[in-house]
Scaffold this motif. Structure first.
Motif, PDB file in Angstrom:
ATOM      1  N   LEU A  90       0.838  -1.201   0.000  1.00 15.64           N
ATOM      2  CA  LEU A  90       0.000   0.000   0.000  1.00 15.64           C
ATOM      3  C   LEU A  90       0.875   1.254   0.000  1.00 15.64           C
ATOM      4  O   LEU A  90       0.544   2.254  -0.651  1.00 15.64           O
ATOM      5  CB  LEU A  90      -0.930  -0.002   1.219  1.00 15.64           C
TER       6      LEU A  90
ATOM      7  N   GLY B 225      -3.847   4.608   4.792  1.00 13.38           N
ATOM      8  CA  GLY B 225      -4.231   4.636   3.385  1.00 13.38           C
ATOM      9  C   GLY B 225      -5.331   5.647   3.122  1.00 13.38           C
ATOM     10  O   GLY B 225      -5.303   6.382   2.117  1.00 13.38           O
TER      11      GLY B 225
ATOM     12  N   SER C 120      -6.298   7.134  -0.428  1.00 13.59           N
ATOM     13  CA  SER C 120      -6.651   5.905  -1.140  1.00 13.59           C
ATOM     14  C   SER C 120      -8.078   5.513  -0.779  1.00 13.59           C
ATOM     15  O   SER C 120      -8.465   5.589   0.392  1.00 13.59           O
ATOM     16  CB  SER C 120      -5.704   4.763  -0.750  1.00 13.59           C
TER      17      SER C 120
ATOM     18  N   MET D 114      -7.670  -0.044  -1.691  1.00 10.09           N
ATOM     19  CA  MET D 114      -6.935  -0.765  -0.649  1.00 10.09           C
ATOM     20  C   MET D 114      -7.281  -2.249  -0.649  1.00 10.09           C
ATOM     21  O   MET D 114      -6.409  -3.101  -0.450  1.00 10.09           O
ATOM     22  CB  MET D 114      -7.216  -0.130   0.720  1.00 10.09           C
TER      23      MET D 114
END
Length: 506
Positions: free
Chosen positions: A78, A342, A347, A352
């Motif tokens: 990630l 994240g 994101s 994710m």
């Protein structure tokens, strides 16, 4: 004959991985079948007991071990997806462009931090991935990380292996941790030197970084001994790792280390403080979550540890329920940190989840390997095979047993890939052996834990984690052959330390 049957799964792994050049995900299930057959036909273990022993191994492999590994690799993937790892790499390269310095900083300092914080393979997977991303040779990156991950193992995941050993044997955890750190002290100093030599390909690589390498070793050895002796095992490695990284950064700023031979061809860019903190957010949150939920904060730890389910899986004699701790386990906390960071890094949840899915698929062979290894360990342990191996060693060596006590611990970690599991398997056996030969029980129990550090380097599970982290398929046997050359002197040095040390400590 019984001894050779008991040791046959281990011999198979040595032959298949070291000589037949089989991949771990193929060799380890075969080892499980061998252990199953020996348990049924030589140890008269009922089929239901053998099957449920293996099932308990699968449960342990999935929760918490594989959960932690997947969470750690997902966090790294990630960070790549969000470009955070690029920023972190820029930050690291502002410290130095010298490969040797970066190996000490990332593999030794940051690797020790990850081991002390989370354990379960994170200290191999993440630093090795970072080194390869910086342009390091993949095999050498794995080797230096296996070496680096050896000595911090016994204090991994907030000191769980050492704490477990103390609880299991009834020994004073401060005394036990002190003895472990004393036994490991020479190797704590030696490991950074080995890492630099492997990085450069010869002992000549130490030229220009000898003092930094020595300080890096002392940065682990001395703080670990002090913290372990007076505070306990929980923060022995994690706190020392921060000191190591501080030493390396400060030394590099004061004494500029330049070498065209080991120069890394990367152009560092200035990173604003806010951008650097945002990029490091996953690792900051992991540290905060794991520390806050550790035993250091019982008002958080105890309620979270109550959220659990005990299930009786193994059906044979001496069966105890297997406990699934649902929240206060490193894997869940790492996943939580990854998803929060994240989101902060913009994101979407869908993105994710896609990264998580790709992570699981990429680790499929590693997953097979680890499930097979842990299931094999459970069958061997419950059937009596593991105990027979250790008892035979005690009977064969008598008063010389302390010299091989670390070897016993390393065998346990070789089988399971876990210092905690090795301490569970052999901790009380070391106590019994000490009583039989008149040695100090805490010293020999510590020897088991110190031995796990050597076994961690050559464990198929550790190698599988490293190979899976950087997608280096089919090179397991090459890595094993290379790292065995480090393991052998390690275990000999430990044997000498334990044998001569027990003559002084009664």
């Amino acid at each position: 004959m019984v001894f050779f049957l008991a040791v046959s799964p281990i011999l198979w792994l040595i032959i298949s991985l070291g000589f037949l050049k089989m991949q771990s995900y193929k060799a380890c299930p075969a080892a499980l079948l061998i252990a199953f057959a020996v348990a049924l036909f030589s140890y008269d273990m009922p089929g239901s007991a053998a099957a449920t022993a293996a099932l308990e191994g699968i449960a342990l492999a999935c929760w918490p071990i594989l959960l932690v590994i997947i969470a750690a690799i997902f966090t790294y993937n990630l960070a790549i997806h969000t470009k955070s790892m690029d920023i972190i790499k820029h930050m690291l390269t502002t410290v130095s462009k010298d490969r040797r310095v970066l190996v000490l900083l990332i593999g030794w300092g940051f690797g020790a931090f990850m081991e002390g914080m989370a354990g379960f393979g994170t200290a191999i997977a993440i630093p090795a991935s970072m080194l390869v991303a910086l342009g390091f040779n993949p095999i050498r990156a794995i080797l230096v990380c296996l070496i680096a991950n050896s000595v911090p193992t016994t204090y991994g995941s907030i000191g769980i292996p050492a704490s477990t050993l103390a609880n299991l044997t009834g020994l004073n955890p401060l005394l036990l941790a002190k003895y472990i750190s004393l036994q490991l002290l020479p190797l704590n100093i030696l490991c950074p030197f080995l890492m630099v030599i492997v990085t450069g390909g010869s002992i000549k690589a130490l030229k220009g970084v000898f003092m930094l390498t020595l300080l890096s070793g002392l940065g682990l050895a001395i703080p670990e001994l002090i913290i372990a002796s007076f505070i306990g095992p929980e923060l022995a490695v994690m706190a020392a790792s921060v000191i190591i990284m501080g030493i390396i950064i400060l030394y590099s700023k004061i004494f500029s280390i330049t070498s065209t031979e080991y120069h890394l061809d990367i152009h560092p860019a200035h990173v604003p403080l806010k951008g650097g903190l945002l990029a490091c957010l996953p690792f900051i949150l992991i540290f905060v979550f794991l520390l806050a939920t550790s035993k250091l904060f019982p008002f958080i730890n105890e309620p979270l540890n109550m959220i659990k389910t005990a299930v009786l899986i193994y059906s044979g004699p001496g069966a105890v329920p297997y406990t699934f701790v649902w929240i206060a386990t490193p894997g869940i906390l790492i996943l939580l940190a990854a998803f929060i960071s994240g989101k902060v890094q913009s994101s979407s949840f869908t993105e994710m989840c896609i990264v998580l899915g790709h992570t699981v698929v990429g680790l499929r062979n590693t997953i097979i390997t680890i499930i097979a290894v842990i299931a094999t360990a459970k069958v061997m342990g419950y059937s009596g095979m593991t105990s027979d191996i250790a008892r035979t060693a005690v009977d064969a060596t008598g008063p010389m047993y302390p010299a091989i006590a670390p070897l016993i611990g390393s065998v346990g970690t070789f089988i399971t890939g876990s210092g905690t599991s090795s301490n569970v398997l052999f901790g009380n056996l070391q106590i019994n052996a000490a009583t039989a030969i008149g040695a100090n029980p805490a010293w020999l129990a510590a020897a088991n834990s110190a031995g796990t550090c050597a076994g961690k380097m050559i464990s198929p599970q550790s190698i599988a984690i490293a190979v899976g982290a950087i997608s280096l398929k089919g090179r397991d046997n090459e890595i094993l052959k290379a790292i065995v050359k480090v393991y052998i002197p390690f275990i000999i040095i430990l044997g000498c330390i334990v044998y001569f040390g027990q003559l002084c400590i009664r």
